[in-house]
Motif scaffolding. Structure first.
Motif, short mmCIF file in Angstrom:
data_model
loop_
_atom_site.label_atom_id
_atom_site.label_comp_id
_atom_site.label_asym_id
_atom_site.label_seq_id
_atom_site.Cartn_x
_atom_site.Cartn_y
_atom_site.Cartn_z
N GLN A 344 0.73 -1.18 -0.14
CA GLN A 344 0.05 0.38 -0.15
C GLN A 344 0.92 1.40 0.60
O GLN A 344 0.77 2.50 -0.69
CB GLN A 344 -1.03 -0.31 1.19
CG GLN A 344 -1.51 -0.93 1.20
CD GLN A 344 -3.01 -1.00 -0.49
OE1 GLN A 344 -3.04 0.21 -0.32
NE2 GLN A 344 -3.32 -2.09 -0.53
N VAL A 346 3.94 1.48 -0.91
CA VAL A 346 4.64 2.05 -2.87
C VAL A 346 2.80 3.06 -3.46
O VAL A 346 3.13 3.34 -4.65
CB VAL A 346 4.44 0.53 -3.09
CG1 VAL A 346 4.48 0.56 -5.20
CG2 VAL A 346 5.79 -0.08 -2.96
N ILE A 347 1.86 1.70 -3.30
CA ILE A 347 0.58 2.15 -4.34
C ILE A 347 0.41 3.70 -3.76
O ILE A 347 -0.12 4.44 -5.00
CB ILE A 347 -0.33 2.11 -4.11
CG1 ILE A 347 -0.58 0.03 -4.29
CG2 ILE A 347 -2.03 1.48 -4.53
CD1 ILE A 347 -1.45 -1.00 -3.87
N SER A 348 0.33 4.27 -2.89
CA SER A 348 0.21 5.75 -2.56
C SER A 348 1.40 6.44 -2.78
O SER A 348 1.59 7.68 -2.66
CB SER A 348 0.29 5.27 -0.95
OG SER A 348 1.19 5.21 -0.31
N GLY A 349 2.52 5.97 -3.20
CA GLY A 349 3.79 7.01 -3.57
C GLY A 349 4.56 6.97 -2.75
O GLY A 349 6.18 7.60 -2.74
N ARG A 350 4.11 6.32 -1.88
CA ARG A 350 5.28 6.32 -0.29
C ARG A 350 6.47 6.30 -0.52
O ARG A 350 7.22 6.17 -0.26
CB ARG A 350 5.00 6.39 0.99
CG ARG A 350 3.72 6.74 1.70
CD ARG A 350 3.01 6.30 2.70
NE ARG A 350 3.84 6.35 4.03
CZ ARG A 350 3.42 5.13 4.58
NH1 ARG A 350 3.14 4.09 4.63
NH2 ARG A 350 5.05 5.10 6.14
N THR A 352 8.77 3.88 -3.59
CA THR A 352 9.34 3.72 -5.21
C THR A 352 9.03 2.10 -5.58
O THR A 352 9.52 1.28 -4.94
CB THR A 352 9.72 4.67 -5.26
OG1 THR A 352 10.73 4.14 -5.53
CG2 THR A 352 9.88 6.33 -5.58
N GLU A 353 8.14 1.83 -6.82
CA GLU A 353 8.42 0.21 -6.89
C GLU A 353 9.38 0.14 -7.55
O GLU A 353 10.23 -0.55 -7.29
CB GLU A 353 7.76 0.02 -8.16
CG GLU A 353 7.67 -1.44 -8.21
CD GLU A 353 6.30 -2.08 -9.03
OE1 GLU A 353 6.23 -3.35 -9.25
OE2 GLU A 353 5.35 -1.19 -9.48
N SER A 354 10.30 1.12 -7.88
CA SER A 354 11.99 0.84 -7.96
C SER A 354 12.81 1.74 -7.15
O SER A 354 13.74 -0.16 -7.26
CB SER A 354 12.73 2.74 -9.17
OG SER A 354 12.10 3.53 -8.84
#
Length: 404
Positions: A344, A346-350, A352-354
């Protein structure tokens, strides 16, 4: 354990047919398995494999690779079911708690057989497997080792422990302790002593023995638990030292560890006001992990948290540790809830997936190098002896006490 090679081959075949842009290869971590200069072919293969496997995983599977939940070393039905759940969810591995060698071997084999990606099987073995496994060979606690013990003896000790680990399928030891203790200190039983140079000499020799025996080592508890009176199981410790004092005492063994390019470092639940005025435990502090350990000391290996279910980490979770720079979350209170919390984030941007990808590629890099050893082709658990003891183990144990 050949089954691990089977699954690795399956994944390689799957990703070989995938089209599209590959993520950038990870920065080559510090050389594992005791090698100060790893053969370039091996590291290149490891980086390519890590990159390919990471690209084939979903976000949730990648996040799951960051976790090492704790399980008792028992082959009872409940524990085996739990391990199957971890394997099916692509959890990165397990940490073995108290039990016996049969249970440890059964869990290692089962986790390996059921996992899509090779798992880590780790154990606290600061003074040998007997610290966790009742029927394993016993060695003296670090604080009881003779002042006459030298680096060759410690290397032999590490190499013998690696032999025992490999027989039961363990490929990571959460040790040695490199904390420099103080007179009457909490860590006096677990530490190699009060002299930073001697602590570093003994710990590094022991770790080189482990890694030359194809078992990853993890120095703990960064940035140093030796002067702290609090037990992290009960509350957060505070290092009441200036950065200058820490540099000459607590950080000295870790600096040597980084120079030797050993595999892992565990961050403790220790607040360091001279470094992080926010008083966050080191395991969730970006100032301690990213700034001090990564940037200032230059460590590029695996960073693990201390057990996240300890009270010393109360109020913080896996997402905090990942944002701080930790690669592996050890023993969270609720593994699947914590996996979801990171997803969550990652999904919220807290997160990064990278950033997740970078952690996963580093983890996979070390899994490849551990798997490329003879460890994965060890005998199945049915052929593991009831006792791992040997004449050499008895001799080493005696010499550690006598120093002869």
């Amino acid at each position: 354990m050949k089954v691990r090679w089977f699954w690795m081959t399956v994944v390689l075949l799957l990703v070989a047919g995938c089209r599209g842009r590959r993520p950038a290869a990870p920065e080559t971590p510090s050389g594992p398995l005791g090698q100060t200069a790893v053969v370039s072919d091996m590291t290149d293969d490891a980086a390519r494999w890590a990159d390919s496997v990471c690209a084939a995983l979903t976000l949730r599977q990648k996040v799951a690779q960051l976790f090492l939940p704790a399980v008792f070393a028992s082959d009872d039905l409940w524990t085996l079911r739990r391990v199957r759940e971890y394997a099916d969810s692509c959890i990165g591995g397990i940490v073995l708690l108290k039990g016996d060698t049969r249970g440890a071997s059964a869990l290692a084999d089962s986790m390996s057989a059921w996992s899509r990606v090779m798992p880590f099987v780790a154990i606290d073995a600061e003074w040998g497997l007997a610290m966790r496994l009742a029927d394993a060979p016993g060695f003296p606690a670090n604080g009881s080792i003779s002042p006459e013990a030298d680096e060759q003896l410690m290397y032999d000790y590490g190499r013998e422990l690696a032999r025992e680990c490999r027989l039961i399928g363990v490929d990571m030891v959460l040790g040695p302790v490199v904390d420099v203790t103080v007179p009457g200190g909490l860590m006096r039983r677990r530490s190699f002593g009060e002299n930073p140079r001697r602590v570093a000499d003994l710990a590094l020799a022991y770790a080189r023995g482990l890694e030359d025996g194809d078992v990853l080592s993890v120095a703990k508890h960064f940035p140093g638990h030796g002067s702290v009176s609090a037990d992290s199981h009960e509350r957060k410790g505070v290092i009441e030292r200036s950065l200058h004092e820490m540099d000459s005492v607590d950080l000295y063994p870790f600096r040597r560890w980084v120079e030797q390019r050993l595999s892992g470092v565990m961050a403790g639940h220790l607040a360091v006001p001279s470094i992080d005025p926010d008083m966050r435990p080191a395991a969730v502090s970006p100032t301690v992990i990213s700034d001090l350990l990564r940037d200032d000391l230059g460590f590029t290996g695996l960073v693990l948290t201390d057990a996240l279910n300890m009270k010393g980490a109360e109020g913080y979770g896996a997402a905090d540790a990942v944002m701080a720079g930790a690669d592996i979350i050890v023993a969270p209170a609720s593994t699947f809830n914590e996996v979801e919390s990171v997803v969550q984030a990652v999904i919220s941007g807290r997160i990064t997936e990278s950033g997740i990808d970078a952690h996963v590629r580093r983890i996979l890099f070390y899994k490849y190098l551990a798997g490329a050893s003879g460890l994965r082709s060890r005998p199945g658990r049915d052929s593991v002896p009831v006792s791992l003891g040997s004449r050499e183990a008895e001799e080493i144990s005696g010499r550690l006490v006598s120093g002869s």
